[in-house]
Design a protein around this motif. Structure first.
Motif, PDB file in Angstrom:
ATOM      1  N   UNK A  24      82.221  32.164  33.274  1.00 40.88           N
ATOM      2  CA  UNK A  24      82.582  32.251  31.847  1.00 40.88           C
ATOM      3  C   UNK A  24      82.640  33.700  31.396  1.00 40.88           C
ATOM      4  N   UNK A  25      81.648  34.483  31.816  1.00 37.86           N
ATOM      5  CA  UNK A  25      81.619  35.903  31.469  1.00 37.86           C
ATOM      6  C   UNK A  25      82.864  36.595  32.019  1.00 37.86           C
ATOM      7  N   UNK A  26      83.188  36.323  33.273  1.00 32.03           N
ATOM      8  CA  UNK A  26      84.346  36.955  33.908  1.00 32.03           C
ATOM      9  C   UNK A  26      85.656  36.551  33.227  1.00 32.03           C
ATOM     10  N   UNK A  28      85.990  35.787  30.071  1.00 31.81           N
ATOM     11  CA  UNK A  28      86.015  36.493  28.793  1.00 31.81           C
ATOM     12  C   UNK A  28      86.402  37.964  29.011  1.00 31.81           C
ATOM     13  N   UNK A  29      85.882  38.576  30.070  1.00 35.35           N
ATOM     14  CA  UNK A  29      86.249  39.959  30.402  1.00 35.35           C
ATOM     15  C   UNK A  29      87.752  40.039  30.652  1.00 35.35           C
ATOM     16  N   UNK A  30      88.302  39.091  31.409  1.00 40.58           N
ATOM     17  CA  UNK A  30      89.749  39.092  31.693  1.00 40.58           C
ATOM     18  C   UNK A  30      90.564  38.961  30.416  1.00 40.58           C
ATOM     19  N   UNK A  31      90.080  38.188  29.462  1.00 42.01           N
ATOM     20  CA  UNK A  31      90.780  38.051  28.182  1.00 42.01           C
ATOM     21  C   UNK A  31      90.804  39.390  27.456  1.00 42.01           C
ATOM     22  N   UNK A  32      89.683  40.084  27.431  1.00 45.55           N
ATOM     23  CA  UNK A  32      89.628  41.403  26.791  1.00 45.55           C
ATOM     24  C   UNK A  32      90.535  42.388  27.525  1.00 45.55           C
ATOM     25  N   UNK A  33      90.522  42.349  28.859  1.00 50.63           N
ATOM     26  CA  UNK A  33      91.390  43.234  29.638  1.00 50.63           C
ATOM     27  C   UNK A  33      92.859  42.953  29.340  1.00 50.63           C
ATOM     28  N   UNK A  34      93.215  41.683  29.193  1.00 48.26           N
ATOM     29  CA  UNK A  34      94.605  41.309  28.897  1.00 48.26           C
ATOM     30  C   UNK A  34      95.055  41.851  27.544  1.00 48.26           C
ATOM     31  N   UNK A  35      94.085  42.123  26.672  1.00 42.17           N
ATOM     32  CA  UNK A  35      94.386  42.702  25.358  1.00 42.17           C
ATOM     33  C   UNK A  35      94.212  44.219  25.351  1.00 42.17           C
ATOM     34  N   UNK A 102      78.488  34.636  21.750  1.00 42.99           N
ATOM     35  CA  UNK A 102      77.626  35.799  21.994  1.00 42.99           C
ATOM     36  C   UNK A 102      78.242  36.748  23.019  1.00 42.99           C
ATOM     37  N   UNK A 103      78.866  36.201  24.042  1.00 39.17           N
ATOM     38  CA  UNK A 103      79.537  37.052  25.037  1.00 39.17           C
ATOM     39  C   UNK A 103      80.661  37.828  24.360  1.00 39.17           C
ATOM     40  N   UNK A 104      81.446  37.138  23.543  1.00 39.49           N
ATOM     41  CA  UNK A 104      82.548  37.792  22.830  1.00 39.49           C
ATOM     42  C   UNK A 104      82.021  38.923  21.951  1.00 39.49           C
ATOM     43  N   UNK A 105      80.956  38.676  21.207  1.00 38.86           N
ATOM     44  CA  UNK A 105      80.383  39.705  20.333  1.00 38.86           C
ATOM     45  C   UNK A 105      79.865  40.891  21.133  1.00 38.86           C
ATOM     46  N   UNK A 106      79.247  40.641  22.278  1.00 38.28           N
ATOM     47  CA  UNK A 106      78.746  41.721  23.113  1.00 38.28           C
ATOM     48  C   UNK A 106      79.904  42.573  23.637  1.00 38.28           C
ATOM     49  N   UNK A 107      80.960  41.915  24.135  1.00 38.56           N
ATOM     50  CA  UNK A 107      82.114  42.651  24.635  1.00 38.56           C
ATOM     51  C   UNK A 107      82.811  43.415  23.511  1.00 38.56           C
ATOM     52  N   UNK A 108      82.916  42.790  22.357  1.00 36.75           N
ATOM     53  CA  UNK A 108      83.528  43.461  21.195  1.00 36.75           C
ATOM     54  C   UNK A 108      82.703  44.697  20.805  1.00 36.75           C
TER      55      UNK A 108
END
Length: 116
Positions: A24-26, A28-35, A102-108
Motif C-alpha cells: 500500500x505504501x509503495x 501511494x509512493x507511485x501515485x505521488x511519483x506519477x504526479x 495517514x500515508x498520504x498526509x505523511x508523503x504530502x
C-alpha cells in the motif's frame, strides 16, 4: 546538498502488518511519483540526488549496528514504523500499518518540506 525530507520505513519479513502495509505504501509512493513528486527509493552507498526525497526501507530485525542504533534512537518498538524527517520540524513517527489517509498526509508533508 542535504535532503530537506527523508522517509524511513522499518519493516521485517514474516510480519503480517508489514506484508499488508508495504505494498500500500509503495502504491501511494507511485501515485505521488506519477504526479511529479521526487520520491526515490534510496540505494545503498549512493547519495540522493539533489531535490529528491529519499525513502529508506530498513529491516527492523537487522543486527546491523547502524540500523539498531537508528531504531533505538527513534524508539521503534513495532513493525511497520514509518518516520518522516524534515529540515524544519520534529520527526513524524507513524506506528503500525497506518491507513492510506495517514500515508498520504505523511508523503504530502515530505513534499511540502522538500519545496521549502
Amino acid at each position: 546538498m542535504e535532503p530537506k525530507a527523508i522517509i524511513i520505513v522499518f519493516v521485517m519479513s514474516g510480519c503480517p502488518a508489514c506484508a499488508e502495509y508495504t505494498p500500500r505504501f509503495e502504491r501511494m509512493v507511485k501515485t505521488f511519483q506519477a504526479h511529479g513528486q521526487p520520491l526515490v527509493y534510496h540505494q545503498n552507498n549512493k547519495a540522493p540526488a539533489p531535490g529528491t526525497i529519499p525513502i529508506v526501507m530498513l529491516d527492523g530485525a537487522s543486527a546491523d549496528p547502524s540500523v539498531v542504533a537508528l531504531a533505538d534512537y527513534y524508539k521503534v518498538e513495532g513493525m511497520p514504523t514509518t518516520i518522516l524527517l524534515t529540515h524544519n520540524a520534529k520527526p513524524a513517527i507513524k506506528l503500525g500499518g497506518v491507513d492510506d489517509v495517514e500515508v498520504h498526509e505523511l508523503l504530502k508533508s515530505a513534499c511540502i518540506a522538500n519545496n521549502r
